[in-house]
Design a protein around this motif. Sequence first.
Motif, mmCIF file in Angstrom:
data_model
loop_
_atom_site.group_PDB
_atom_site.id
_atom_site.type_symbol
_atom_site.label_atom_id
_atom_site.label_comp_id
_atom_site.label_asym_id
_atom_site.label_seq_id
_atom_site.Cartn_x
_atom_site.Cartn_y
_atom_site.Cartn_z
ATOM 1 N N GLU A 55 30.431 61.798 -3.564
ATOM 2 C CA GLU A 55 31.695 62.476 -3.855
ATOM 3 C C GLU A 55 32.888 61.792 -3.202
ATOM 4 O O GLU A 55 34.015 61.987 -3.628
ATOM 5 N N THR A 56 32.641 61.027 -2.174
ATOM 6 C CA THR A 56 33.714 60.415 -1.409
ATOM 7 C C THR A 56 33.689 58.907 -1.611
ATOM 8 O O THR A 56 32.643 58.282 -1.505
ATOM 9 N N ALA A 57 34.857 58.359 -1.902
ATOM 10 C CA ALA A 57 34.973 56.904 -2.064
ATOM 11 C C ALA A 57 36.236 56.436 -1.354
ATOM 12 O O ALA A 57 37.232 57.162 -1.290
ATOM 13 N N VAL A 58 36.167 55.240 -0.829
ATOM 14 C CA VAL A 58 37.326 54.637 -0.178
ATOM 15 C C VAL A 58 37.586 53.283 -0.815
ATOM 16 O O VAL A 58 36.652 52.562 -1.169
ATOM 17 N N PRO A 59 38.863 52.930 -0.987
ATOM 18 C CA PRO A 59 39.160 51.604 -1.542
ATOM 19 C C PRO A 59 38.754 50.520 -0.554
ATOM 20 O O PRO A 59 38.876 50.703 0.663
ATOM 21 N N VAL A 60 38.249 49.428 -1.089
ATOM 22 C CA VAL A 60 37.840 48.308 -0.246
ATOM 23 C C VAL A 60 38.439 47.014 -0.775
ATOM 24 O O VAL A 60 38.693 46.881 -1.977
ATOM 25 N N GLY A 61 38.655 46.080 0.123
ATOM 26 C CA GLY A 61 39.173 44.778 -0.261
ATOM 27 C C GLY A 61 38.125 43.945 -0.975
ATOM 28 O O GLY A 61 36.923 44.101 -0.741
ATOM 29 N N ARG A 62 38.579 43.082 -1.852
ATOM 30 C CA ARG A 62 37.655 42.232 -2.615
ATOM 31 C C ARG A 62 36.737 41.410 -1.718
ATOM 32 O O ARG A 62 35.593 41.144 -2.060
#
Length: 91
Positions: A55-62
Amino acid sequence: MTADDRIDALDALDGWHAEGYAARAHYRGDGDRYSIEFYAPSECVLYWKVRGDGETAVPVGRGTVPEPLRTRIRDDLAEAGIDPDVEERAL
């Protein structure tokens, strides 16, 4: 190719789903789960790392995304008729 055409082309590929002006795919590998989003209006790709609860997602760098996954996304973009270089576009 219009924004709708780009989203429809990705939606036709295995694992991709259209959601309005974006297309999303989910991948699992090496114990990690990712959600990948392509936004047609800005022609950019965002990567999200999904936590164990789903349910939880965080943006991450390529740079933190496994290269085989990034290659797969570039290949999918090319197959959909989208310039694969947009995968590298900075926000």
